[in-house]
Design a protein around this motif. Structure first.
Motif, PDB file in Angstrom:
ATOM      1  N   THR A 180     -47.172  18.849 -26.759  1.00 12.98           N
ATOM      2  CA  THR A 180     -46.159  19.149 -27.775  1.00 12.98           C
ATOM      3  C   THR A 180     -45.185  17.983 -27.940  1.00 12.98           C
ATOM      4  OG1 THR A 180     -46.290  21.532 -27.411  1.00 12.98           O
ATOM      5  CG2 THR A 180     -44.245  20.679 -28.340  1.00 12.98           C
ATOM      6  N   SER A 183     -46.838  14.995 -29.657  1.00 13.18           N
ATOM      7  CA  SER A 183     -47.140  15.139 -31.091  1.00 13.18           C
ATOM      8  C   SER A 183     -45.880  15.246 -31.938  1.00 13.18           C
ATOM      9  CB  SER A 183     -48.002  16.384 -31.323  1.00 13.18           C
ATOM     10  OG  SER A 183     -47.249  17.571 -31.087  1.00 13.18           O
ATOM     11  N   PHE A 185     -44.596  18.096 -32.748  1.00  9.56           N
ATOM     12  CA  PHE A 185     -44.623  19.384 -33.432  1.00  9.56           C
ATOM     13  C   PHE A 185     -44.137  20.494 -32.496  1.00  9.56           C
ATOM     14  CE2 PHE A 185     -48.167  17.177 -35.788  1.00  9.56           C
ATOM     15  CZ  PHE A 185     -47.416  16.962 -36.934  1.00  9.56           C
ATOM     16  N   LEU A 186     -43.970  21.685 -33.070  1.00 11.04           N
ATOM     17  CA  LEU A 186     -43.593  22.842 -32.269  1.00 11.04           C
ATOM     18  C   LEU A 186     -44.754  23.237 -31.361  1.00 11.04           C
ATOM     19  CD1 LEU A 186     -41.784  25.024 -34.962  1.00 11.04           C
ATOM     20  CD2 LEU A 186     -40.716  23.756 -33.091  1.00 11.04           C
ATOM     21  N   THR A 368     -33.672  17.333 -35.418  1.00  8.50           N
ATOM     22  CA  THR A 368     -34.801  16.400 -35.391  1.00  8.50           C
ATOM     23  C   THR A 368     -34.325  15.082 -34.787  1.00  8.50           C
ATOM     24  OG1 THR A 368     -34.325  15.668 -37.641  1.00  8.50           O
ATOM     25  CG2 THR A 368     -35.960  17.415 -37.379  1.00  8.50           C
ATOM     26  N   CYS A 374     -44.906   9.865 -33.017  1.00 10.56           N
ATOM     27  CA  CYS A 374     -45.246  11.173 -33.576  1.00 10.56           C
ATOM     28  C   CYS A 374     -45.864  11.013 -34.961  1.00 10.56           C
ATOM     29  CB  CYS A 374     -44.000  12.064 -33.662  1.00 10.56           C
ATOM     30  SG  CYS A 374     -43.254  12.398 -32.044  1.00 10.56           S
ATOM     31  N   ALA A 376     -45.467  12.639 -37.749  1.00 16.01           N
ATOM     32  CA  ALA A 376     -44.554  12.724 -38.887  1.00 16.01           C
ATOM     33  C   ALA A 376     -43.434  11.694 -38.838  1.00 16.01           C
ATOM     34  CB  ALA A 376     -43.963  14.130 -38.954  1.00 16.01           C
ATOM     35  N   ARG A 379     -39.580  14.055 -34.395  1.00  9.53           N
ATOM     36  CA  ARG A 379     -39.971  15.208 -33.593  1.00  9.53           C
ATOM     37  C   ARG A 379     -38.883  16.255 -33.642  1.00  9.53           C
ATOM     38  NH1 ARG A 379     -37.447  15.816 -28.667  1.00  9.53           N
ATOM     39  NH2 ARG A 379     -36.386  14.015 -27.756  1.00  9.53           N
ATOM     40  N   PHE A 380     -39.284  17.484 -33.394  1.00  8.34           N
ATOM     41  CA  PHE A 380     -38.301  18.551 -33.319  1.00  8.34           C
ATOM     42  C   PHE A 380     -37.431  18.351 -32.080  1.00  8.34           C
ATOM     43  CE2 PHE A 380     -41.548  20.501 -35.999  1.00  8.34           C
ATOM     44  CZ  PHE A 380     -40.758  21.002 -37.018  1.00  8.34           C
TER      45      PHE A 380
END
Length: 566
Positions: A180, A183, A185-186, A368, A374, A376, A379-380
């Motif tokens: 997680t 990446s 992501f969630l 964020t 990552c 995108a 990351r969150f």
């Protein structure tokens, strides 16, 4: 109680209540062996790092005021620490356990003996790993019985049963959070939920089992309920039976009855139930509760409350439990929690208004952060007062105690949000980025502390279970919307507030807690949704030593684990 490793028999060091005798200031000894074991759930074989080959792990049992020595052996493939959730550990942060906060992790092939010092805790707590997501498979109950010549403040139950509510993933928990964070992501949703390691009869896999609790008609049972789920608050009920809540977080509450309970991750609850219905089999059931825009998967997980000599089957249509998004049910339950005025509780010690030296207004947010690796490009993240916590590679306690170690943390955690906005309203145009750092709040010994925890609508919004190590605090107030420091304190309950260590902060709401900083050491505060803690929804409080030896941190044990980089 739980499932054991395939092909082996688990022989734990467990005690029946009738055989466990309490003596004044006794010492208990336990051994925990952490190693990988295989479990078959959802028609899939999963390898997990567990304690003594069992999921959940073995029960540790002691009496109020005892000291427990637990020798933890790491026979697994990765490092971890163990936290004794809800134990105040007076003057002894060395054995509190959060990784890189109070200790370095226990490396594979090594062992470490924790000294767990009990004080005024009574009832049910629990222990769990405090590294990455490894607590998902490494956890177990910690039962604290009344001391010698001490009684329950209610009729002594005939029997007791521990109920642990869990999340189940068809893969290793550490791998989940590692992937997680890599990446951005969630994390994934759980594949199922469990009661004492059993997934129930609603999964569709014929090998999955029901947890069965056999009961005698007319007997009273003390249920010791622990929410060990990773990211899910839980409703729990037993069909056709009334639950009487008697304790929360190892502190007695004013007894009240309910058809269900709401329990957040990290929380424990002691509940009485009388087997007074027609002899038969009744479902116990649990499901997640969420007021977030991104709720967890809505599985109902079942167990059986089974009368001895009962015949016939179960009827799933009889399960009665609030809906996943029933905020009224959640509020109606939590609003009934009050401290019990009984001699078995420590004397009421709520800081008065003129005794508050430190006030913290803490905004809880989803954010964020930039991330070059990552997919995108970001990351969150999560934050408290817009600081997304960064875990150091040398534990903060070691750096604080040994003044020669510098650069590990800074003493400038903001006591107020750096930007005041409509926390529970329209957030259009708000910058979602957070700052990062290993920033701590410094407290003087004996300070009266008030923390107002303000939920915000950043990210998916919703509730947060906030846990503070080293203390139980008084939940003195709560309300919807944004906290108003001029009018809302007039609504505080300073007479019988619940004395707890993990507080449910509802979405679009605030909660105020108070305590005296009378435990010197380094103490972690964090959201007990592990996805939020992993994303930075954490803070550290350092309580300075007092003026005497008795108000100062104990010296470290001779063989603390060493950090890989040190």
């Amino acid at each position: 109680m739980g499932l054991v490793k395939q092909g082996s028999v688990f022989l734990g060091v467990l005690f029946l209540t009738t055989l466990f005798l309490c003596c004044a200031a006794d010492v208990q000894y336990y051994e925990l062996f952490m190693r990988e074991a295989n479990f078959t759930q959802l028609c899939n074989v999963t390898t997990l790092l567990v304690a003594n080959d069992s999921y959940p792990g073995p029960e540790i049992r002691a009496c109020r005021g005892d000291t427990i020595f637990v020798n933890v052996h790491n026979q697994g493939n990765y490092s971890f620490t163990i936290h004794w959730h809800g134990v105040k550990q007076p003057r002894n942060p060395w054995s509190d356990g959060p990784e890189f906060i109070t200790q370095c992790p226990i490396q594979p092939g090594a062992n470490f003996t924790y000294e767990v010092i009990l004080s005024d805790e009574i009832g049910t707590l629990w222990w769990h790993a405090h590294s990455d997501w490894s607590r998902g498979s490494i956890h177990g109950p910690l039962v604290i019985l009344p001391a010698e010549n001490e009684t329950y403040p209610f009729p002594t139950p005939d029997y007791e049963q521990t109920i642990i509510l869990q999340s189940w993933f068809n893969r290793d928990y550490k791998q989940i959070i590692d992937q997680t964070l890599a990446s951005g992501f969630l994390p994934p949703e759980p594949d199922s939920y469990a009661i004492n390691g059993h997934l129930g009869d609603t999964t569709g896999c014929p090998n999955d089992t029901l947890f069965r609790m056999q009961v005698h008609y007319g007997s009273t049972y003390l249920l010791r309920i622990v929410n060990a789920a990773m990211n899910e608050e839980k409703f729990f009920s037993i069909t056709n039976h009334t639950l009487t809540v008697v304790a929360r977080d190892a502190s007695y509450v004013r007894m009240f009855t309910s058809d269900y309970i709401l329990i957040s991750p990290g929380q424990t609850m002691d509940v009485l139930v009388v087997a007074n219905q027609n002899v038969g089999q009744y479902y116990m059931a649990t499901r997640p509760y969420s007021d977030s825009s991104n709720p967890p998967v809505d599985f109902i997980t079942t167990g059986v409350f089974e009368y001895i000599y009962s015949e016939g089957g179960l009827n799933a249509s009889l399960i009665t439990i609030p809906a996943e998004n029933d905020a009224n049910a959640a509020s109606n339950f939590t609003s009934q929690l009050r401290r019990a005025n009984v001699t078995q509780n420590p004397p009421l010690d709520v800081p008065a208004d003129d005794e508050i030296n430190t006030r913290v207004y803490m905004a809880i947010a989803g954010n964020t952060l930039p991330c070059n690796t990552c997919v995108a490009g970001f990351r969150f993240a999560a934050s408290l007062n817009n600081v997304s916590f960064v875990f150091p590679r040398i534990d903060i306690l070691q750096a604080y105690y040994n003044m020669s170690i510098t650069g590990v943390f800074t003493e400038d955690f903001p006591l107020n949000p750096p930007e005041f906005y409509n926390f529970t309203g329209d957030l259009t145009g708000l910058n979602p980025m957070a700052s990062t750092g290993t920033r701590v709040v410094m407290l003087n010994y004996g300070d009266g502390v008030e923390i107002v925890l303000q939920a915000t609508q950043t990210g998916p919004g919703g509730s947060h279970p906030i846990h503070l190590h080293g203390f139980s605090f008084y939940m003195v107030g709560s309300g919807t919307g944004n906290f108003n420091n001029r009018t809302d304190p007039s609504t505080y309950n300073l007479v019988d507030p619940p004395h707890i260590n993990t507080v449910h902060v509802p979405g679009r709401s605030w909660v105020a807690v108070r305590f005296f900083a009378n435990n010197p050491g380094v103490w972690f505060m964090h959201c007990h949704f592990d996805r939020h803690a992993s994303f930075g929804m954490d803070a550290v409080f350092i309580v300075r030593n007092g003026t005497t030896t008795e108000t100062s941190i104990l010296p470290p044990p001779p063989a603390m684990p060493t950090c890989p980089s040190s």
